[in-house]
Design a protein around this motif. Structure first.
Motif, mmCIF file in Angstrom:
data_model
loop_
_atom_site.group_PDB
_atom_site.id
_atom_site.type_symbol
_atom_site.label_atom_id
_atom_site.label_comp_id
_atom_site.label_asym_id
_atom_site.label_seq_id
_atom_site.Cartn_x
_atom_site.Cartn_y
_atom_site.Cartn_z
ATOM 1 N N ARG A 190 6.049 34.172 24.180
ATOM 2 C CA ARG A 190 4.922 34.375 24.953
ATOM 3 C C ARG A 190 3.609 34.159 23.874
ATOM 4 O O ARG A 190 2.890 33.146 24.083
ATOM 5 C CB ARG A 190 4.643 35.463 25.726
ATOM 6 N N ARG A 191 3.737 34.938 22.996
ATOM 7 C CA ARG A 191 2.716 35.054 21.967
ATOM 8 C C ARG A 191 2.517 33.675 21.560
ATOM 9 O O ARG A 191 1.304 33.403 21.128
ATOM 10 C CB ARG A 191 2.936 35.970 20.767
ATOM 11 N N TYR A 192 3.676 33.006 20.907
ATOM 12 C CA TYR A 192 3.300 31.544 20.345
ATOM 13 C C TYR A 192 2.835 30.606 21.168
ATOM 14 O O TYR A 192 1.986 29.551 21.163
ATOM 15 C CB TYR A 192 4.477 31.417 19.625
ATOM 16 N N SER A 204 8.961 45.323 17.256
ATOM 17 C CA SER A 204 8.977 44.490 16.142
ATOM 18 C C SER A 204 9.663 45.304 14.924
ATOM 19 O O SER A 204 10.686 44.912 14.268
ATOM 20 C CB SER A 204 7.877 43.837 15.512
ATOM 21 N N GLY A 210 -0.766 31.324 21.966
ATOM 22 C CA GLY A 210 -1.543 30.745 20.935
ATOM 23 C C GLY A 210 -1.576 29.358 20.614
ATOM 24 O O GLY A 210 -2.635 28.672 20.792
ATOM 25 N N THR A 259 5.619 26.579 16.993
ATOM 26 C CA THR A 259 6.307 27.265 18.117
ATOM 27 C C THR A 259 7.815 26.492 18.282
ATOM 28 O O THR A 259 8.662 27.109 18.675
ATOM 29 C CB THR A 259 5.291 26.605 19.186
ATOM 30 N N GLU A 275 1.441 43.033 16.233
ATOM 31 C CA GLU A 275 2.309 42.288 16.961
ATOM 32 C C GLU A 275 2.680 43.258 18.140
ATOM 33 O O GLU A 275 2.792 44.602 18.131
ATOM 34 C CB GLU A 275 3.513 41.770 16.456
ATOM 35 N N PRO A 276 3.558 42.593 19.107
ATOM 36 C CA PRO A 276 4.143 43.182 20.445
ATOM 37 C C PRO A 276 4.998 44.591 19.886
ATOM 38 O O PRO A 276 5.793 44.289 18.802
ATOM 39 C CB PRO A 276 4.839 42.352 21.038
ATOM 40 N N PHE A 305 -4.609 36.899 15.696
ATOM 41 C CA PHE A 305 -3.386 37.041 15.193
ATOM 42 C C PHE A 305 -3.019 37.799 13.902
ATOM 43 O O PHE A 305 -1.841 37.940 13.533
ATOM 44 C CB PHE A 305 -2.819 35.246 14.859
ATOM 45 N N ALA A 321 8.410 38.552 23.982
ATOM 46 C CA ALA A 321 7.156 38.688 23.891
ATOM 47 C C ALA A 321 6.522 37.831 22.736
ATOM 48 O O ALA A 321 5.516 37.450 22.677
ATOM 49 C CB ALA A 321 7.032 40.358 23.373
ATOM 50 N N MET A 322 7.631 37.739 21.718
ATOM 51 C CA MET A 322 7.042 36.629 20.500
ATOM 52 C C MET A 322 6.778 35.443 21.141
ATOM 53 O O MET A 322 6.207 34.809 20.828
ATOM 54 C CB MET A 322 8.080 36.773 19.554
ATOM 55 N N ASN A 369 2.232 35.365 9.994
ATOM 56 C CA ASN A 369 3.135 35.165 11.057
ATOM 57 C C ASN A 369 4.611 34.378 10.644
ATOM 58 O O ASN A 369 5.580 34.654 11.265
ATOM 59 C CB ASN A 369 2.516 34.292 12.329
#
Lengths: 218, 218, 218, 218
Positions: C163-165, C205, C168, C136, C201-202, C197, C160-161, C71
């Motif tokens: 949101r992902r983090y 990318s 998480g 984050t 990824e979304p 993870f 999106a990234m 990541n």
């Protein structure tokens, strides 16, 4: 992209891996030094001073591995091809380099004890001599008949390098023999050798290097 | 391929090796912290809290080595040539950096014991002061008369850098002296120094850097 | 050579150093597992089986650090500039990553002891939660107002990234809270998170990445 | 910049991380060998000789990891794309490689004790067999239907590689089975395998490799 570029990349991969092993072996030396225990009214300072063999061993081995790294790196600038025998000799050579923290800890633990000093210094200098044997073998194999060395390299330079390594090897063997007569003299010679091998190399090296690189990228 | 490209590669090789040593030294810090033993009804949480000197030592040393790495790396962006004296000074400098885990463990073990605290903090700050001495020597040697520094670098920048390192060195020496008067003040100064050296460098650095790189690759 | 090339190199240097720390931290995990002592007629096999918490800790932490590395690496492909705050956040983040071997050893030592299990799992999941906090923060700082992120990156991807983090991070905090209710559920969630993870990824990318690189080198 | 360049960089990042883990795992082997204690009139030399299982374990594991590194590196020259399953298989494969220092220390500690020898050698050869399983899975996944392998690679070469790894895997499983019948034969087979896998690979490898690289950079 030229032929020699592909070959160069072959040795580049060996160099990167070797550099990793050098950097780790040199940094691992510190974990062999344990923090001393000072209880009650004992002086921590005195305890730390008594650890001088550990600091000495750390400094000598750091210098030795640093020097060996520099020489290994310089040699691989002249070596432009690789094969399986070179790969094998290099792995055995790295096995010796990565082993150095062990005799260094041995040296630090026993240099102050008269009855064990000879053994500790002999194992230490012997390890360095064996390391020098494989470094020299690696170079003789690569440089013999320009087997893996760039053909643009000056033959006088090759011969000077070979002489340098054979003389170095003989002096490391001398350090091993000296360990049985005078451990102090043996360690003195090892420190001297590390300092000498940091000195500039024979003339012509830089020129040859620059030539080769130009042919690779140009 | 230009002249300066070849020289740049000389220092690139030193940088890669140094970066390896930095990364390993910084990561090895953790293995000095042993897992506490909580038996029977003892509280593991309490045992972990009592280890605070280890966490403190870990955090300070991590920050210090991280800062030293950043400064070393930035300096080598201005240094475009290498010679054997630079190589030697760099090996001795790395010897100091790789040594840091030892006084860090010492600090963690003895900071709570009043009679040993001064010794532990003095050895810790002393190690950092010696590291700063060699970093400053390395820079003075490289920058003096533009010996190994790119000639395109602004002389004002060079002087600002030199001032920065000499002042830093004096403050590390002050931290060493402070250790004998007030260990807490000594550690406070060391933390402050690590944080200050993370701050942006004097003006002109980026410009000079960009200029040099352009000349190398362009 | 373009502007963005110089900036890219700034982050390249952070990435190389970070990769070194990741590789060392992940490999150091093994030295926390000590060889068991089997005397006389004791079964070495039984002794090895009893070490299962050590193997479990090793496997989970290896997976976690491997995932965090992937990541981190992917994020730095979108970050094209660096500044001192990013550098500082990254050092603190690496401080958390390099710390992981310690709570891993703690977990292995105490997971079998009922009275200490909650503490061990809470420290372990807490360390991962703090690591996620700094990861984050690093991302929010770099991505906010495209501060250090390539302007060519799709804003939908950035969101999106983020949101992902943030999700998480919340789940790692949940794992920490769960440790006090059910240590097993906490560890289960951590394993699940590491596996999730690793998943793709979304969308977008790869495209953005390719775009940026083209602008750097082209 | 071509498509395949971007893909190549994907695997480059995996390779660099993997190389770091290999270099650290191979160098960590030495810290499992503790310095012996010789008190009073005891012979330090005898104590060092008694440590022969440690040297043997060190040498075998160094050779094995060195060989595995070379094979991993050669394979990734043919793999030109990456995806999340490859990433995951590679992390699990590295988890096995980084685990090797543990069974190596076990082997060194128990090879001299008749009642524990079978267990120690079985765990050692079993670890290598599991490592081979994941290496083979990784290759089968990447090479199946040219999933992640460069389409320019000769299909005969792919099949020869697959055969090589499947045969290697079966021989490592044989070494595991042999451990229960004759630990010495098991270790002998392992040494033999390490030496054989250092030998040149099937014909065609170099050609294919050169082809692919040309398409990436040309």
């Amino acid at each position: 992209m030229t032929e020699s570029g592909g070959r160069d990349s072959d040795t580049g991969r060996i160099e990167t891996f070797s550099d990793g092993v050098f950097a780790i072996a040199i940094t691992l030396l510190i974990i062999e030094i344990g923090v001393p225990h000072a209880e009650g009214t004992e002086s921590l300072f005195d305890k730390l001073v008594q650890l001088w063999p550990s600091y000495l061993g750390y400094a000598i081995s750091f210098l030795v591995i640093g020097t060996v790294w520099a020489n290994h790196h310089n040699r691989f600038r002249l070596i432009s091809r690789s094969d399986h025998i070179l790969l094998f000799l290099n792995v055995v050579f790295l096995m010796c380099v990565a082993f150095i923290p062990f005799p260094t800890a041995l040296l630090a633990d026993y240099i102050k004890e008269e009855e064990h000093r000879v053994t500790a210094v002999a194992v230490y200098s012997g390890t360095l001599a064996v390391t020098a044997v494989f470094f020299t073998l690696l170079w003789l194999y690569a440089a013999g008949n320009y087997r893996l060395v760039d053909r643009a390299v000056d033959p006088l330079l090759l011969r000077a390098m070979t002489r340098r390594y054979v003389v170095g090897l003989l002096l490391y063997i001398l350090a091993f023999v000296l360990a049985f007569l005078s451990p102090a003299a043996s360690l003195g010679l090892i420190i001297l050798l590390a300092l000498v091998f940091v000195l500039p190399e024979p003339e012509g090296s830089r020129g040859a290097r620059r030539t080769r690189r130009r042919s690779v990228r140009g």
